[in-house]
Write a protein that holds these residues in place. Structure first.
Motif, PDB file in Angstrom:
ATOM      1  N   GLY A  20     -15.841 -30.785  -5.559  1.00 47.53           N
ATOM      2  CA  GLY A  20     -14.921 -31.870  -5.235  1.00 47.53           C
ATOM      3  C   GLY A  20     -14.247 -31.692  -3.906  1.00 47.53           C
ATOM      4  O   GLY A  20     -13.414 -32.487  -3.504  1.00 47.53           O
ATOM      5  N   VAL A  21     -14.572 -30.626  -3.158  1.00 40.51           N
ATOM      6  CA  VAL A  21     -13.979 -30.382  -1.850  1.00 40.51           C
ATOM      7  C   VAL A  21     -15.098 -30.284  -0.835  1.00 40.51           C
ATOM      8  O   VAL A  21     -16.070 -29.547  -1.032  1.00 40.51           O
ATOM      9  N   VAL A  22     -14.999 -31.022   0.240  1.00 44.10           N
ATOM     10  CA  VAL A  22     -16.027 -30.976   1.267  1.00 44.10           C
ATOM     11  C   VAL A  22     -15.934 -29.658   2.008  1.00 44.10           C
ATOM     12  O   VAL A  22     -14.872 -29.314   2.529  1.00 44.10           O
ATOM     13  N   PRO A  23     -17.008 -28.849   2.058  1.00 45.70           N
ATOM     14  CA  PRO A  23     -16.962 -27.551   2.723  1.00 45.70           C
ATOM     15  C   PRO A  23     -17.005 -27.704   4.229  1.00 45.70           C
ATOM     16  O   PRO A  23     -18.037 -27.558   4.873  1.00 45.70           O
ATOM     17  N   ARG A  29     -13.572 -30.142  11.067  1.00 45.33           N
ATOM     18  CA  ARG A  29     -12.919 -31.246  10.391  1.00 45.33           C
ATOM     19  C   ARG A  29     -12.208 -32.160  11.378  1.00 45.33           C
ATOM     20  O   ARG A  29     -12.143 -33.379  11.167  1.00 45.33           O
ATOM     21  N   LEU A  30     -11.663 -31.605  12.469  1.00 40.65           N
ATOM     22  CA  LEU A  30     -10.886 -32.407  13.411  1.00 40.65           C
ATOM     23  C   LEU A  30     -11.700 -33.541  14.027  1.00 40.65           C
ATOM     24  O   LEU A  30     -11.235 -34.689  14.036  1.00 40.65           O
ATOM     25  N   PRO A  31     -12.917 -33.281  14.562  1.00 37.82           N
ATOM     26  CA  PRO A  31     -13.689 -34.421  15.101  1.00 37.82           C
ATOM     27  C   PRO A  31     -13.978 -35.479  14.041  1.00 37.82           C
ATOM     28  O   PRO A  31     -13.930 -36.678  14.339  1.00 37.82           O
ATOM     29  N   ALA A  32     -14.267 -35.042  12.813  1.00 41.14           N
ATOM     30  CA  ALA A  32     -14.517 -36.007  11.737  1.00 41.14           C
ATOM     31  C   ALA A  32     -13.262 -36.813  11.440  1.00 41.14           C
ATOM     32  O   ALA A  32     -13.324 -38.026  11.212  1.00 41.14           O
ATOM     33  N   LEU A  33     -12.113 -36.147  11.454  1.00 43.14           N
ATOM     34  CA  LEU A  33     -10.858 -36.842  11.185  1.00 43.14           C
ATOM     35  C   LEU A  33     -10.556 -37.856  12.287  1.00 43.14           C
ATOM     36  O   LEU A  33     -10.074 -38.960  12.020  1.00 43.14           O
ATOM     37  N   LEU A  34     -10.856 -37.496  13.528  1.00 43.09           N
ATOM     38  CA  LEU A  34     -10.637 -38.424  14.634  1.00 43.09           C
ATOM     39  C   LEU A  34     -11.553 -39.638  14.528  1.00 43.09           C
ATOM     40  O   LEU A  34     -11.163 -40.752  14.881  1.00 43.09           O
ATOM     41  N   ARG A  35     -12.762 -39.443  14.031  1.00 49.38           N
ATOM     42  CA  ARG A  35     -13.665 -40.577  13.831  1.00 49.38           C
ATOM     43  C   ARG A  35     -13.130 -41.536  12.775  1.00 49.38           C
ATOM     44  O   ARG A  35     -13.406 -42.736  12.814  1.00 49.38           O
ATOM     45  N   CYS A  36     -12.371 -41.011  11.828  1.00 49.79           N
ATOM     46  CA  CYS A  36     -11.842 -41.830  10.729  1.00 49.79           C
ATOM     47  C   CYS A  36     -10.655 -42.688  11.140  1.00 49.79           C
ATOM     48  O   CYS A  36     -10.270 -43.593  10.394  1.00 49.79           O
ATOM     49  N   CYS A  37     -10.058 -42.430  12.289  1.00 45.57           N
ATOM     50  CA  CYS A  37      -8.817 -43.126  12.646  1.00 45.57           C
ATOM     51  C   CYS A  37      -9.081 -44.434  13.371  1.00 45.57           C
ATOM     52  O   CYS A  37      -8.137 -45.084  13.820  1.00 45.57           O
ATOM     53  N   LYS A  97     -19.122 -43.316   8.896  1.00 44.28           N
ATOM     54  CA  LYS A  97     -17.921 -42.911   8.177  1.00 44.28           C
ATOM     55  C   LYS A  97     -18.064 -41.470   7.687  1.00 44.28           C
ATOM     56  O   LYS A  97     -18.892 -41.180   6.821  1.00 44.28           O
ATOM     57  N   PRO A  98     -17.269 -40.531   8.226  1.00 45.15           N
ATOM     58  CA  PRO A  98     -17.383 -39.124   7.821  1.00 45.15           C
ATOM     59  C   PRO A  98     -17.196 -38.900   6.326  1.00 45.15           C
ATOM     60  O   PRO A  98     -17.832 -38.014   5.750  1.00 45.15           O
ATOM     61  N   VAL A  99     -16.332 -39.673   5.675  1.00 53.34           N
ATOM     62  CA  VAL A  99     -16.133 -39.494   4.233  1.00 53.34           C
ATOM     63  C   VAL A  99     -17.398 -39.875   3.488  1.00 53.34           C
ATOM     64  O   VAL A  99     -17.838 -39.178   2.562  1.00 53.34           O
ATOM     65  N   GLY A 102     -19.977 -37.273   3.559  1.00 52.42           N
ATOM     66  CA  GLY A 102     -19.656 -36.030   2.877  1.00 52.42           C
ATOM     67  C   GLY A 102     -19.118 -34.961   3.796  1.00 52.42           C
ATOM     68  O   GLY A 102     -19.020 -33.794   3.416  1.00 52.42           O
ATOM     69  N   ARG A 103     -18.718 -35.335   5.006  1.00 48.84           N
ATOM     70  CA  ARG A 103     -18.193 -34.365   5.961  1.00 48.84           C
ATOM     71  C   ARG A 103     -16.699 -34.139   5.810  1.00 48.84           C
ATOM     72  O   ARG A 103     -16.135 -33.208   6.406  1.00 48.84           O
ATOM     73  N   LEU A 104     -16.053 -34.999   5.038  1.00 51.06           N
ATOM     74  CA  LEU A 104     -14.603 -34.935   4.902  1.00 51.06           C
ATOM     75  C   LEU A 104     -14.221 -35.565   3.575  1.00 51.06           C
ATOM     76  O   LEU A 104     -14.860 -36.519   3.133  1.00 51.06           O
ATOM     77  N   SER A 105     -13.182 -35.019   2.932  1.00 52.74           N
ATOM     78  CA  SER A 105     -12.745 -35.608   1.667  1.00 52.74           C
ATOM     79  C   SER A 105     -11.790 -36.763   1.919  1.00 52.74           C
ATOM     80  O   SER A 105     -11.059 -36.799   2.911  1.00 52.74           O
ATOM     81  N   ALA A 106     -11.800 -37.725   1.021  1.00 49.12           N
ATOM     82  CA  ALA A 106     -10.855 -38.839   1.123  1.00 49.12           C
ATOM     83  C   ALA A 106      -9.423 -38.338   1.004  1.00 49.12           C
ATOM     84  O   ALA A 106      -8.507 -38.929   1.583  1.00 49.12           O
ATOM     85  N   ARG A 107      -9.222 -37.253   0.242  1.00 55.25           N
ATOM     86  CA  ARG A 107      -7.863 -36.716   0.103  1.00 55.25           C
ATOM     87  C   ARG A 107      -7.347 -36.231   1.457  1.00 55.25           C
ATOM     88  O   ARG A 107      -6.171 -36.447   1.788  1.00 55.25           O
ATOM     89  N   ALA A 108      -8.199 -35.589   2.249  1.00 56.82           N
ATOM     90  CA  ALA A 108      -7.769 -35.114   3.571  1.00 56.82           C
ATOM     91  C   ALA A 108      -7.393 -36.286   4.470  1.00 56.82           C
ATOM     92  O   ALA A 108      -6.399 -36.240   5.205  1.00 56.82           O
ATOM     93  N   VAL A 109      -8.180 -37.363   4.417  1.00 61.10           N
ATOM     94  CA  VAL A 109      -7.890 -38.539   5.244  1.00 61.10           C
ATOM     95  C   VAL A 109      -6.611 -39.214   4.767  1.00 61.10           C
ATOM     96  O   VAL A 109      -5.781 -39.649   5.579  1.00 61.10           O
TER      97      VAL A 109
END
Length: 300
Positions: A20-23, A29-37, A97-99, A102-109
């Motif tokens: 349940g946690v994206v490894p 994670r930071l580049p993936a998080l920036l893509r989500c914004c 979409k990184p989520v 599977g590159r990032l969890s929705a909880r992190a976003v």
């Protein structure tokens, strides 16, 4: 906040990993998080509003405070959107979409969205209580769209409120707070509705398949392709004709260029997934903001 996976406000994690946690390590994670914004609109809106703050009479510190608050608000809305749409994006197989990848969890976003929202409050208050109230109303409209209104015929309303609130935020944050001219607010609202139409246009089929039936989805792709440039042109018309005095050759030239860009951006991009209408809309918005900057003190 609703907790059912089928509800529009569901922000629980989505993962392809058994635990349940994206490894994903923090550096990755930071580049993936920036893509989500939603970096393109977030950066464009921040730059436009900061420039507007300078033109309206904010000093360097005041304009920087406006820009920081707007950036925090845009980040919160963008991350909220990807967290709320995690299940839909995974079902649709969205490669952007990184989520969903599977590159990032929705909880992190979702955590990032809430953190940016919390930071947005004190940053907005740097411009004063009235200005902060205007800006936070716009940010709340963005969250309302993500969590509920995008599925209803009222889907353009949060965009109209969100964009219209930005010039109000700017002018109420001046050393001598004042409301912006009516045509400035009207231009913002029309640009917001136009942005909504072109933003939805590439994904209408996926939206309908996942039971998202906002106003553009109900109207259909063909109608939206032609309605979007008309709304953007209406915004340009207001910003050209609204200020006191004659529009002049410069204003008329701007209107012609904006019209050509708006029509070309949608008329030449009928296929699914094309981002050309959205980028054309950002260019039209940039031209409208340029006219606002040229108006300077007339903003109020």
């Amino acid at each position: 906040m609703p907790s059912s996976p089928s509800s529009p406000g569901y922000l629980a994690p989505v993962s392809h990993h058994p635990s349940g946690v994206v490894p994903c390590t923090p550096p990755r994670r930071l580049p993936a998080l920036l893509r989500c914004c939603h970096p393109e609109p977030a950066l464009a809106v921040t730059v436009f509003v900061t420039a507007l703050a300078v033109a309206a009479g904010h000093g360097v510190a005041g304009a920087a405070a406006v820009g920081a608050a707007v950036l925090a608000g845009q980040l919160s809305v963008g991350w909220c959107n990807d967290a709320a749409d995690a299940l839909r994006d995974t079902v649709c197989g969205r490669p952007d979409k990184p989520v969903a990848e599977g590159r990032l969890s929705a909880r992190a976003v979702a955590t990032a969205a809430r953190t940016a929202l919390v930071l947005c409050v004190p940053l907005s208050l740097l411009s004063g209580a009235g200005a902060a109230a205007a800006h936070l109303t716009g940010v709340a409209a963005g969250w309302g769209y993500n969590l509920r209104l995008k599925r209803t015929p009222l889907s353009p309303l949060p965009y109209a409120v969100g964009f219209a609130s930005l010039p109000v935020f700017v002018t109420l944050g001046l050393p001598r707070p004042v409301w912006p001219a009516w045509w400035v607010v009207a231009t913002g609202a029309l640009l917001g509705v136009g942005a909504h139409l072109v933003n939805v246009l590439p994904d209408i089929e996926d939206d309908l398949a996942t039971d998202v039936r906002g106003l553009p989805q109900r109207l259909g792709r063909t109608v939206c392709r032609w309605l979007a440039p008309l709304v953007m042109l209406a915004a340009v018309g207001v910003v050209v004709a609204g200020p006191p005095g004659r529009a002049g050759a410069g204003g008329l030239c701007l209107a012609v260029v904006a019209g050509a860009v708006a029509v070309a951006g949608t008329a030449t991009a009928a296929g699914r997934g094309s981002r050309r209408p959205f980028r054309a809309a950002m260019l039209v918005a940039g031209l409208a903001v340029a006219r606002l900057l040229w108006s300077g003190a007339e903003l109020v």
